[in-house]
Design a protein around this motif. Structure first.
Motif, PDB file in Angstrom:
ATOM      1  N   UNK A 434      33.512  31.236  48.089  1.00 57.95           N
ATOM      2  CA  UNK A 434      34.828  31.894  48.183  1.00 57.95           C
ATOM      3  C   UNK A 434      34.815  33.352  47.751  1.00 57.95           C
ATOM      4  N   UNK A 435      33.722  33.837  47.150  1.00 62.04           N
ATOM      5  CA  UNK A 435      33.636  35.237  46.764  1.00 62.04           C
ATOM      6  C   UNK A 435      34.373  35.592  45.490  1.00 62.04           C
ATOM      7  N   UNK A 436      34.363  34.684  44.523  1.00 62.56           N
ATOM      8  CA  UNK A 436      35.025  34.945  43.246  1.00 62.56           C
ATOM      9  C   UNK A 436      34.265  35.990  42.433  1.00 62.56           C
ATOM     10  N   UNK A 437      34.982  36.593  41.503  1.00 60.66           N
ATOM     11  CA  UNK A 437      34.398  37.440  40.469  1.00 60.66           C
ATOM     12  C   UNK A 437      34.719  36.814  39.115  1.00 60.66           C
ATOM     13  N   UNK A 438      33.839  37.019  38.150  1.00 65.13           N
ATOM     14  CA  UNK A 438      34.065  36.450  36.832  1.00 65.13           C
ATOM     15  C   UNK A 438      35.358  36.899  36.192  1.00 65.13           C
ATOM     16  N   UNK A 439      35.782  38.163  36.438  1.00 64.14           N
ATOM     17  CA  UNK A 439      36.981  38.665  35.786  1.00 64.14           C
ATOM     18  C   UNK A 439      38.261  38.070  36.367  1.00 64.14           C
ATOM     19  N   UNK A 440      38.153  37.317  37.452  1.00 60.77           N
ATOM     20  CA  UNK A 440      39.318  36.623  38.003  1.00 60.77           C
ATOM     21  C   UNK A 440      39.712  35.415  37.149  1.00 60.77           C
ATOM     22  N   UNK A 441      38.874  35.082  36.171  1.00 60.58           N
ATOM     23  CA  UNK A 441      39.109  33.892  35.362  1.00 60.58           C
ATOM     24  C   UNK A 441      39.439  34.241  33.913  1.00 60.58           C
ATOM     25  N   UNK A 442      39.941  35.434  33.689  1.00 56.60           N
ATOM     26  CA  UNK A 442      40.381  35.827  32.352  1.00 56.60           C
ATOM     27  C   UNK A 442      41.818  35.345  32.133  1.00 56.60           C
ATOM     28  N   UNK A 443      42.241  35.322  30.868  1.00 59.00           N
ATOM     29  CA  UNK A 443      43.611  34.930  30.556  1.00 59.00           C
ATOM     30  C   UNK A 443      44.611  35.907  31.178  1.00 59.00           C
ATOM     31  N   UNK A 444      44.288  37.179  31.172  1.00 57.29           N
ATOM     32  CA  UNK A 444      45.209  38.168  31.750  1.00 57.29           C
ATOM     33  C   UNK A 444      45.332  37.980  33.257  1.00 57.29           C
ATOM     34  N   UNK A 445      44.222  37.601  33.923  1.00 54.35           N
ATOM     35  CA  UNK A 445      44.282  37.338  35.362  1.00 54.35           C
ATOM     36  C   UNK A 445      45.150  36.113  35.644  1.00 54.35           C
ATOM     37  N   UNK A 446      45.057  35.100  34.779  1.00 49.95           N
ATOM     38  CA  UNK A 446      45.898  33.911  34.948  1.00 49.95           C
ATOM     39  C   UNK A 446      47.367  34.260  34.788  1.00 49.95           C
TER      40      UNK A 446
END
Length: 452
Positions: A434-446
Motif C-alpha cells: 500500500x506504500x505506507x510510511x512509518x510516520x503515518x502511524x504516529x499519535x499525531x497522524x492518528x
C-alpha cells in the motif's frame, strides 16, 4: 494416547528444564535448506507418506488468478478424504488436539472435520530464507525470554531449543512488510444471530522490511492502525498500536480514539488478559493473532512434535463469493467450508507463573512447522477445565508469498458462543504494497485521521 515426535534429545531436555539462551552451531544451521526447509521444518515426507515432502510451497499463483483479485482456490478439484465425526472419533483420536476432541463431542452431530489431502503450501520470499539462516546463527533470547536480540525479518529460531523460542518464532514470523485490508468480526448469539463489526487494518511491519536491522527499527515489531467503519454506532473509532520487541523494557504503546468523546487517549491496558475490544468478553487481547505480546506471565514447555489434523489451506472460507451469513452458524462456524489436513506441529504448553493473574491457567499451542503460525490452541481455567478452543484458518497469499490467517475464532465451551475475526468475504483483496510510511502511524497522524 498422544504421540510426540521429539526433534532431538537436546530440544526435549531444554524445553523441560527451563529457558536456554543460545544460538545453534554453523553445522546445525547448515541443515537449513537441506534436510530441513529454509525455515526449519522437516523437508521429507512422513513415514506413511501422508505428509508429503516440502517442494518449495505454493510459490507461484494459479493461472486463473490476477494481481489485485482475492485469492482463488488452487485446489478446486480436491474432495475430502474422510470426515471426522463424533461417531468415528475413536479412529482418529491420536491425531486430534484435545480441543477438537471436545468440540466433536460437545457439538455433535453438527461439528465435523473434513480432512483433505495434505498440501505443504507455505512459501516465503528468498530474502526471508536468507535471514532465517542468519538468525539461526545469531539470535538469542533476552534475560527471562522477554525479548530477542540479534534477529531480523522473520522467526529468530528456525531450530528451536525450547518452548519460548517456538512462541517467539510465531510472534516474529514473516507476514510481509506492510498490509492493508478490510475485515469483519462478530460474536454470534447461541441461536446464530450476529452483528458484524467492520474495520480497516493498516500494518507497517518495521521488523520485516528489507534492509531493516535492530538499530533502526527502534525496538518495534510493527505499527498497526485500525479504523472502524461499521456499525454506525462505532464508526470512526481508531486504535493505534506500536508493538515492541522487548515489551518489558519498553511496553506496547496503544491509543484509542472514540468518536463519541472525540479524543485520542492512551490505552495502557490493551494487553494480556484484557478483553479484546468488541469480543463480548469471549477473547482476551493476547489471543489476537492466536498469541501476541510479552510471554512473561507463563512458564513455557516444549513438548515436541505431533502429526495432527489442523486447519489448513482455507480457500473456501476465503472465497470472494462467501459471505458472513454463509460462515456463521449457532455455536460454531459452517464446517462445510473448512479444510483440515495432517501436518507436523510443534506442541508448546504454557502454565501460569506463580503469583501472576491471568484468566487462563494453562494454554496449549499447536504451531505449524512450515510457517511458525499457531494453528490451534486450548485455554484452561483455574480449575484445570478446558474452557476455550481457538483455531486459525490460513492460506498462502499470492501477491506476496505469505502464509497467514484468513479467519480466526475462539470457541467458549461454557457459554457455547464464539468470537470470529477475518470476515473479509466480499471486501477487496489484501494489499501487501500500500506504500505506507512509518510516520503515518504516529499519535499525531492518528489525531489528524480522526478529524477527517
Amino acid at each position: 494416547m498422544q504421540t510426540y515426535i521429539v526433534a532431538g534429545f537436546a530440544a526435549l531436555l531444554m524445553g523441560l528444564s527451563g529457558i536456554v539462551q543460545g544460538k545453534v552451531s554453523e553445522q546445525e544451521a547448515a541443515r537449513l535448506g537441506k534436510d530441513l526447509t529454509p525455515v526449519g521444518a522437516i523437508r521429507d515426507a512422513n513415514d506413511a507418506g501422508v505428509i508429503p515432502s516440502w517442494e518449495g510451497g505454493l510459490s507461484e499463483p494459479p493461472a486463473n488468478w490476477q494481481r489485485g483479485d482475492v485469492e482463488v482456490n488452487p485446489f478446486p478439484e480436491d474432495k475430502p478424504l474422510f470426515v471426522i465425526t463424533d461417531d468415528n472419533l475413536h479412529l482418529y483420536r491420536d491425531r486430534l488436539t484435545d480441543g477438537h476432541i471436545k468440540m466433536l463431542e460437545q457439538y455433535a452431530p453438527e461439528f465435523v472435520m473434513p480432512v483433505y489431502q495434505t498440501r505443504r503450501t507455505a512459501a516465503f520470499p528468498e530474502y526471508v530464507y536468507e535471514n532465517s539462516k542468519q538468525n539461526a546463527l545469531t539470535a538469542e533470547l533476552l534475560r527471562n525470554g522477554n525479548g530477542v536480540r540479534d534477529t531480523i525479518t522473520t522467526s529468530p529460531f528456525p531450530i528451536p531449543q525450547n518452548g519460548l523460542e517456538v512462541i517467539w518464532n510465531h510472534i516474529l514470523r514473516y507476514r510481509g512488510e506492510e498490509i492493508a485490508f478490510r475485515s469483519g468480526s462478530a460474536t454470534p448469539q447461541v441461536d446464530g444471530s450476529f452483528n458484524e463489526v467492520v474495520n480497516n487494518y493498516d500494518y507497517f511491519i518495521a521488523y520485516s522490511r528489507r534492509g531493516a536491522d535492530l538499530e533502526n527499527i527502534d525496538n518495534k515489531i510493527f505499527y498497526l492502525k485500525t479504523n472502524t467503519v461499521a456499525p454506525a454506532s462505532l464508526a470512526g473509532t481508531i486504535t493505534l498500536v506500536h508493538e515492541t520487541l522487548d515489551q518489558i523494557r519498553s511496553p506496547r504503546l496503544a491509543w484509542r480514539y472514540d468518536a463519541g468523546s472525540r479524543r485520542l487517549r492512551r490505552s495502557p491496558n490493551l494487553a494480556y488478559e484484557t478483553d479484546l475490544p468488541n469480543s463480548s468478553s469471549l477473547r482476551s487481547v493476547d489471543q489476537k493473532d492466536m498469541y501476541n505480546g510479552a510471554p512473561n506471565q507463563y512458564d513455557w514447555t516444549l513438548k515436541g512434535k505431533r502429526e495432527i489434523y489442523v486447519p489448513y489451506n482455507a480457500y473456501k472460507l476465503h472465497d470472494a463469493d462467501v459471505r458472513p451469513d454463509d460462515v456463521i452458524r449457532p455455536q460454531h462456524i459452517n464446517q462445510e467450508l473448512t479444510r483440515y489436513e495432517l501436518h507436523r506441529v510443534w506442541v508448546v504448553e504454557a502454565k501460569r507463573r506463580t503469583g501472576i493473574s491471568h484468566i487462563y491457567d494453562r494454554r496449549v499451542f499447536y504451531v505449524d512447522e512450515d510457517s511458525w503460525q499457531v494453528l490451534a490452541t486450548e485455554e484452561y481455567d483455574k480449575d484445570g477445565d478446558l474452557w476455550r478452543v481457538s483455531e486459525a484458518h490460513n492460506i498462502s497469499f499470492y501477491s506476496e508469498p505469505v502464509f497467514w490467517t484468513t479467519m480466526e475464532m475462539t470457541y467458549d465451551l461454557k457459554a457455547e458462543r464464539y468470537y470470529i475475526d477475518g470476515l473479509n468475504n466480499g471486501y477487496p483483496a489484501y494489499d501487501f504494497d500500500p506504500g505506507f510510511r512509518g510516520d503515518q502511524f504516529s499519535a499525531s497522524a492518528a489525531r489528524r485521521d480522526a478529524r477527517r
